[in-house]
Write a protein that holds these residues in place. Structure first.
Motif, PDB file in Angstrom:
ATOM      1  N   SER A   1       0.838  -1.195   0.000  1.00  0.00           N
ATOM      2  CA  SER A   1       0.000   0.000   0.000  1.00  0.00           C
ATOM      3  C   SER A   1       0.870   1.239   0.000  1.00  0.00           C
ATOM      4  O   SER A   1       1.689   1.423   0.881  1.00  0.00           O
TER       5      SER A   1
ATOM      6  N   LEU B   1     -11.080   6.110  -3.264  1.00  0.00           N
ATOM      7  CA  LEU B   1     -10.566   4.769  -2.986  1.00  0.00           C
ATOM      8  C   LEU B   1     -11.667   3.852  -2.456  1.00  0.00           C
ATOM      9  O   LEU B   1     -12.526   4.277  -1.683  1.00  0.00           O
ATOM     10  N   GLY B   2     -11.611   2.588  -2.860  1.00  0.00           N
ATOM     11  CA  GLY B   2     -12.521   1.593  -2.316  1.00  0.00           C
ATOM     12  C   GLY B   2     -13.966   1.768  -2.732  1.00  0.00           C
ATOM     13  O   GLY B   2     -14.887   1.580  -1.926  1.00  0.00           O
TER      14      GLY B   2
ATOM     15  N   PHE C   1      -8.334   2.251   0.829  1.00  0.00           N
ATOM     16  CA  PHE C   1      -8.470   1.075  -0.022  1.00  0.00           C
ATOM     17  C   PHE C   1      -9.344   0.036   0.664  1.00  0.00           C
ATOM     18  O   PHE C   1      -9.368  -0.070   1.885  1.00  0.00           O
TER      19      PHE C   1
ATOM     20  N   THR D   1      -8.282  -6.628  -0.018  1.00  0.00           N
ATOM     21  CA  THR D   1      -7.602  -7.328  -1.090  1.00  0.00           C
ATOM     22  C   THR D   1      -8.305  -8.651  -1.345  1.00  0.00           C
ATOM     23  O   THR D   1      -8.772  -9.303  -0.422  1.00  0.00           O
TER      24      THR D   1
ATOM     25  N   ASN E   1     -10.555   2.086  -7.595  1.00  0.00           N
ATOM     26  CA  ASN E   1     -10.050   3.383  -7.140  1.00  0.00           C
ATOM     27  C   ASN E   1      -9.905   4.294  -8.352  1.00  0.00           C
ATOM     28  O   ASN E   1      -9.552   3.838  -9.447  1.00  0.00           O
TER      29      ASN E   1
ATOM     30  N   GLU F   1      -2.985  -6.733  -5.977  1.00  0.00           N
ATOM     31  CA  GLU F   1      -4.072  -5.848  -5.552  1.00  0.00           C
ATOM     32  C   GLU F   1      -3.824  -4.472  -6.122  1.00  0.00           C
ATOM     33  O   GLU F   1      -2.711  -4.128  -6.523  1.00  0.00           O
ATOM     34  N   SER F   2      -4.869  -3.685  -6.144  1.00  0.00           N
ATOM     35  CA  SER F   2      -4.771  -2.339  -6.707  1.00  0.00           C
ATOM     36  C   SER F   2      -3.995  -1.390  -5.806  1.00  0.00           C
ATOM     37  O   SER F   2      -3.443  -0.391  -6.277  1.00  0.00           O
ATOM     38  N   ASP F   3      -3.935  -1.684  -4.501  1.00  0.00           N
ATOM     39  CA  ASP F   3      -3.339  -0.761  -3.524  1.00  0.00           C
ATOM     40  C   ASP F   3      -1.901  -0.385  -3.841  1.00  0.00           C
ATOM     41  O   ASP F   3      -1.425   0.666  -3.428  1.00  0.00           O
TER      42      ASP F   3
ATOM     43  N   ASN G   1      -9.499  -4.264  -8.154  1.00  0.00           N
ATOM     44  CA  ASN G   1      -9.289  -5.618  -7.648  1.00  0.00           C
ATOM     45  C   ASN G   1     -10.233  -6.558  -8.372  1.00  0.00           C
ATOM     46  O   ASN G   1     -11.322  -6.155  -8.802  1.00  0.00           O
TER      47      ASN G   1
END
Length: 559
Positions: A17, A50-51, A82, A85, A109, A137-139, A162
């Motif tokens: 992250s 985010l998220g 975020f 995951t 995100n 994961e996108s983080d 994700n």
């Protein structure tokens, strides 16, 4: 090595992250989406949301079903952190992790530069992370620089997502398959749901839904190929960027293989092979149990496969047939790979020998290149045979087994990529690159006898600042083994790449317009690759073929 490399064949995208509270505003912007309003955060001139859920959690009876629409919410939803995951176990050492047991993970995100005119229509990049479709994961991807376009590019709305991984994302079971819904390639169905969300909502963030570039590295690149081939993805994007590598599309599995691998998993889980009780048993498995069968933090179980497969609907036919016949979504393509793709895998293999680590020896190299030994990245059927060893003698590589192994595995990747680009370039505007810069920092620890050179994943940091492969990853100088970030020359290369990627998202041309410095790839020996190095340059296909020994590999690779 074969099993290890196959577990990574669709590539690694590390997991960590980048977000922190430093520089974040407390009163972020509010955007109204079709499901409800979201409040983001602002950091260093970038608005980040985010998220955001793009689908309902695929839990319970929704496991192994197409993603369902996200449930609307009232009020303003905080989009400041975020989300979870997607479930994964395999960490691959320093360059991925951590373990997650969450199925509630279908979130995305959005990154957009602050202060643009309200009605601005920016191009869009939707990023599909790597990780062998087993991890990632996108983080980990700070899209801030891409969002600004850097000093020479175009401001762009960037979306990172994700999606379901491993057995939860790629699975074929007779009972589940007969339920009357698209099945099997749930990873791809998730991504298509995210792309539909983008079409519906991205204008509210200042993005242009008619200029959506899907981009991905490694497993993400494999999935990009599926979207180019899938009729269910038609109209959801208008450009495609495939990093390491367009040639990986040859790894899509026939359904028969995926059926057998999934049956192996079902048997190991203790569930009936077919019938309603099979589906019920599988959906009642805990995520921890699924991951326990799927693999460990160090490796993954070969009774399952992370590869998309030809299911007849989502992926209707083999890629080779589709490319040749022109049966694909015809959008401009930008694609290529790194010069030393396999140095990622030789480094991973050495890392897991220790501590202390030990390098590949001449004796081990001889054993791996003996007749009948498998080639990791040719295909499932090809064997090195003894002539490959003769083609790559240690004496040609300073008696360095790791350098020789790098070439004997990287070269067929490069030649397959050329084959795929030649087919695609007959139908759509195509731009080919060869990332050849060999001195960038990398996240493996310094190990005796090993240098990453231009290894798989090393180019990601040039687009996503400070990308370093995972929570334990720290980018290290290749010579000293000490931490460092990109230097001034490398930052200039990063600026150029960000401009090229965002220009391509905007116009379908990495130059923005015109044919320089990056010429369109037209196929044939006179066609040009754009060489991403310091400085950048061009190489003809004839030079490319000679460098990567494609005359030797072409008859030995099953396309």
């Amino acid at each position: 090595m074969m099993a290890f490399a196959l577990s990574l064949l669709i590539g690694l995208g590390g997991i960590s992250s980048f977000a922190s509270t430093k520089g974040l505003s407390s009163d972020g912007p509010v955007i109204h989406t079709a499901s409800g309003a979201v409040r983001g955060v602002t950091r260093d001139g970038i608005n980040m949301f985010l998220g955001i859920p793009y689908a309902s959690p695929p839990v319970g009876d929704l496991r192994w079903r197409p993603p369902q629409p996200a449930k609307p919410w009232s009020g303003v939803r905080a989009a400041t952190h975020f989300a979870s995951t997607c479930a994964q176990a395999t960490q691959f050492g320093v360059f991925a992790g951590p373990v997650s047991t969450s199925e509630d993970c279908l979130y995305l995100n959005v990154f957009v530069a602050k202060g643009a005119p309200k009605n601005a229509k920016r191009p869009v990049i939707v990023w599909l992370h790597g990780g062998a479709n087993l991890s990632g994961e996108s983080d980990d991807y700070d899209a801030s620089k891409l969002a600004t376009g850097g000093p020479d590019g175009v401001e762009t709305v960037v979306v990172t997502i994700n999606y379901r991984l491993g057995v939860l994302g790629l699975f074929s079971n007779p009972a589940i398959n007969s339920e009357g819904h698209p099945w099997g390639n749930y990873t791809i169905l998730d991504q298509q749901a995210a792309l539909r969300w983008v079409q519906q909502n991205i204008a509210a963030f200042g993005g242009d839904p008619t200029k959506v570039a899907i981009a991905g590295q490694s497993a993400g690149a494999v999935n990009i190929g599926v979207h180019m081939l899938s009729p269910l993805s038609k109209g959801l994007f208008s450009r495609a960027i495939s990093q390491s590598s367009p040639g990986f599309t040859a790894w899509y599995l026939p359904r028969t293989i995926q059926d057998q691998l999934s049956a192996n998993f079902t048997k190991q889980a203790g569930c009936p092979e077919s019938g309603e009780e099979s589906a019920k048993c599988l959906r009642n498995l805990s995520v921890a149990r699924i991951l326990q069968i799927e693999g460990t933090p160090k490796s993954f179980n070969m009774v399952v496969s992370p590869s998309p497969f030809v299911d007849g609907t989502i992926l209707p036919s083999s890629p080779e047939q589709a490319w040749q016949a022109g049966n694909f979504n015809k959008v401009p393509l930008l694609g290529g790979s790194t010069k030393d793709e396999y140095m990622f895998f030789t480094g991973a293999a050495e890392y897991f020998t220790g501590p202390p680590q030990s390098s590949l020896t001449a004796k081990e190299y001889a054993a791996k290149t003996a007749g009948g030994q498998p080639c990791d990245f040719c295909n499932f059927e090809f064997s090195f045979r003894s002539d490959a060893a003769a083609q790559y003698p240690l004496s040609s590589y300073g008696d360095d087994p790791m350098m020789a192994m790098d070439r004997i595995e990287s070269d067929p990747i490069k030649c397959r990529e050329l084959h795929v680009l030649n087919m695609i370039s007959k139908r759509v505007p195509t731009y080919a690159y060869d990332f050849s810069y060999r001195n960038a920092p990398y996240y493996y620890p310094k190990m005796s006898g090993y240098r990453p050179l231009a290894a798989h994943t090393i180019d990601i940091q040039f687009l996503f600042p400070k990308w370093h492969g995972g929570p334990l990853g720290v980018n290290l100088d290749q010579e000293t083994g000490q931490p460092r970030e990109l230097n001034a020359q490398e930052t200039k290369l990063s600026d150029e790449m960000v401009a090229e990627w965002t220009n391509f998202a905007d116009t379908g041309n990495p130059n923005g317009k015109g044919d320089a410095p990056w010429p369109r790839f037209t196929g044939g020996d006179d066609a040009k690759y754009f060489v991403q190095d310091i400085p950048t340059s061009l190489e003809s296909v004839a030079e490319f073929r000679k460098q990567y020994q494609c005359d030797f590999w072409d008859p030995r690779i099953k396309y």
